[in-house]
Write an enzyme that holds these catalytic residues in place. Structure first.
Site, PDB file in Angstrom:
ATOM      1  N   HIS A   1      40.780  30.847  13.144  1.00  0.00           N
ATOM      2  CA  HIS A   1      41.057  31.538  14.403  1.00  0.00           C
ATOM      3  C   HIS A   1      42.569  31.616  14.618  1.00  0.00           C
ATOM      4  O   HIS A   1      43.290  30.621  14.399  1.00  0.00           O
ATOM      5  CB  HIS A   1      40.441  30.783  15.592  1.00  0.00           C
ATOM      6  CG  HIS A   1      38.951  30.862  15.679  1.00  0.00           C
ATOM      7  ND1 HIS A   1      38.188  31.652  14.863  1.00  0.00           N
ATOM      8  CD2 HIS A   1      38.084  30.234  16.528  1.00  0.00           C
ATOM      9  CE1 HIS A   1      36.912  31.518  15.183  1.00  0.00           C
ATOM     10  NE2 HIS A   1      36.824  30.669  16.191  1.00  0.00           N
TER      11      HIS A   1
ATOM     12  N   CYS B   1      36.007  25.910  19.905  1.00  0.00           N
ATOM     13  CA  CYS B   1      36.955  25.914  18.794  1.00  0.00           C
ATOM     14  C   CYS B   1      38.305  26.519  19.177  1.00  0.00           C
ATOM     15  O   CYS B   1      39.360  25.974  18.830  1.00  0.00           O
ATOM     16  CB  CYS B   1      36.362  26.652  17.592  1.00  0.00           C
ATOM     17  SG  CYS B   1      35.571  28.222  18.012  1.00  0.00           S
TER      18      CYS B   1
END
Length: 343
Positions: free
Chosen positions: A244, A131
């Site tokens: 994130h 990711c």
């Protein structure tokens, strides 16, 4: 896209990413005539939402992939290693979200905005990158194409959802416990995550890098198709549920001003430039949560080197960092007529 052409299976359908895959398939109106929800025997018989209905979860077995065209796997590396070969043998193309196949030289590692052509040489399995790697390369590739990136220094601030449902629950539980002056339960991470930052994601390996950091380094080179790019990473888990964040410093061969970089990124697929410091506008996890784009801001020149730029990159790790990227790969397979496996 019209409906009704393909049979799609989601392996690991009861997990955070599996559920998001189902949601993404529906939102993007993926042309599936049938969706199969697969999981372990523990979840068999339960239901998961899809569109206006619910799908009954089936136990994933060696025979689950007969008649399936595309399987989106988000069930962990060991499960992928065990079942993906059976899916391929049945004529199904596997798009795998685990780390099991990413560095296999026979398996493409694909981010559709960066290296869509790599789906053409798959042998039945395509790997979905990490990711944190996905969002970084989406922002770096358009700059690399113009100015050639020589070096990348990245520090990440990664949400607990990257670990899964148990980590989301643990952060929520720890916050409640601490507010009630109770000792927090610490099970998922090696230390308390609530109101804390952990400079360790995954286990430590050679040179005291963690596996998460090694993944970012190696995956970036493979996806960008350029081993000459030097990458170093520090990955940190932070008490955020979704999204994130990354502080990325790059050095390029050709000089790029901050203004030029903004203009390039503004035209880049999958990127949203969100950058107006005077108005306190910059990417944050709260901004990116639930969104498909990779947000880039705090774009500025590095005063310590001739050709350096700082970027702040944020994306929803469950969306673009996992489920969306996998579905986009499936769309690429259809677009490029590569939904075929030789049995």
């Amino acid at each position: 896209m019209g409906r009704g052409e393909w049979v799609v299976a989601v392996a690991g359908a009861t997990g955070a990413v599996g559920r998001e895959m189902l949601k993404t398939l529906e939102q993007r109106q993926f042309p599936a005539k049938t969706i199969k929800a697969l999981a372990s025997s523990r979840s068999a018989g339960t239901t998961v939402p899809y569109a206006d209905t619910e799908l009954t979860v089936e136990e994933m077995t060696e025979d689950s992939f007969e008649g399936v065209d595309i399987a989106l796997f988000s069930a962990g590396g060991s499960t992928s290693k065990k079942f993906a070969p059976f899916a391929v043998k049945a004529g199904c193309v596997v798009i795998d979200n685990s780390s099991a196949w990413r560095m296999d030289p026979e398996v493409p590692l694909v981010v559709p905005e960066v290296n869509p052509q790599d789906v053409d040489w798959h042998n039945g399995i395509i790997a979905n990158p990490n990711c944190s790697t996905i969002q970084m390369v989406v922002a770096l590739k358009p700059l690399h194409d113009v100015a050639k990136i020589k070096r990348v220094i990245v520090s990440t601030y990664q949400a607990v959802s990257g670990t899964g449902q148990k980590a989301i629950a643990e952060l929520e539980t720890q916050v409640r416990q601490l507010f009630h002056m109770q000792d927090p339960d610490v099970k998922v991470y090696p230390h308390q995550i609530a109101f804390n930052c952990l400079p360790q994601i995954d286990v430590f390996t050679d040179g005291d890098y963690t596996f998460e950091e090694v993944k970012m380094i190696k995956e970036t080179n493979k996806i960008m198709g350029d081993d000459s790019i030097k990458v170093t990473a520090t990955t940190v888990r932070v008490p955020v549920f979704y999204g994130h964040s990354e502080s990325v410093n790059i050095e390029t061969e050709k000089k790029l001003t901050a203004k030029e970089a903004r203009a390039i990124l503004a035209q880049a697929p999958g990127v949203r430039v969100y950058d107006n410091p005077s108005e306190k506008i910059y990417p944050m996890p709260l901004v990116a949560a639930g969104e498909d784009e990779v947000f880039v801001g705090r774009i500025r020149e590095d005063q310590t080197i001739d050709n350096g730029l700082h970027l702040w990159i944020v994306a929803d790790n469950i969306r673009k960092g996992a489920a969306l990227n996998a579905v986009q790969i499936a769309e690429l397979l259809i677009e490029r007529d590569k939904v075929r496996v030789e049995k």
